[in-house]
Scaffold this motif. Structure first.
Motif: not given
Length: 70
Positions: A7-29
């Protein structure tokens, strides 16, 4: 794609591939966590965490002085 990580707006731009990997890993965990909750209960998760936390050099659990217990 930009993912807002806090919250508060801190963000990190991800490539499409990195974004997909992050979402997949989050789902797995999350799946692992919920499977563990169903199998052994949340109590075991907290006991395992406490067993890990207690010996950490930076963790100092303050105990009451004997005369404060009453």
């Amino acid at each position: 794609m930009t993912r807002y990580l806090a919250p508060g707006g801190w963000s990190h731009a991800l490539t499409n591939m990195a974004d997909s990997s992050a979402v997949t890993e989050l789902h797995r965990l999350l799946g692992e966590f919920f499977d563990e909750c169903e199998r052994d209960g949340v109590g075991r998760i907290f006991r395992d965490f406490q067993s890990w936390l207690t010996p950490q050099a930076w963790y100092q659990f303050a105990t009451a002085e004997p005369d404060q217990i009453g």
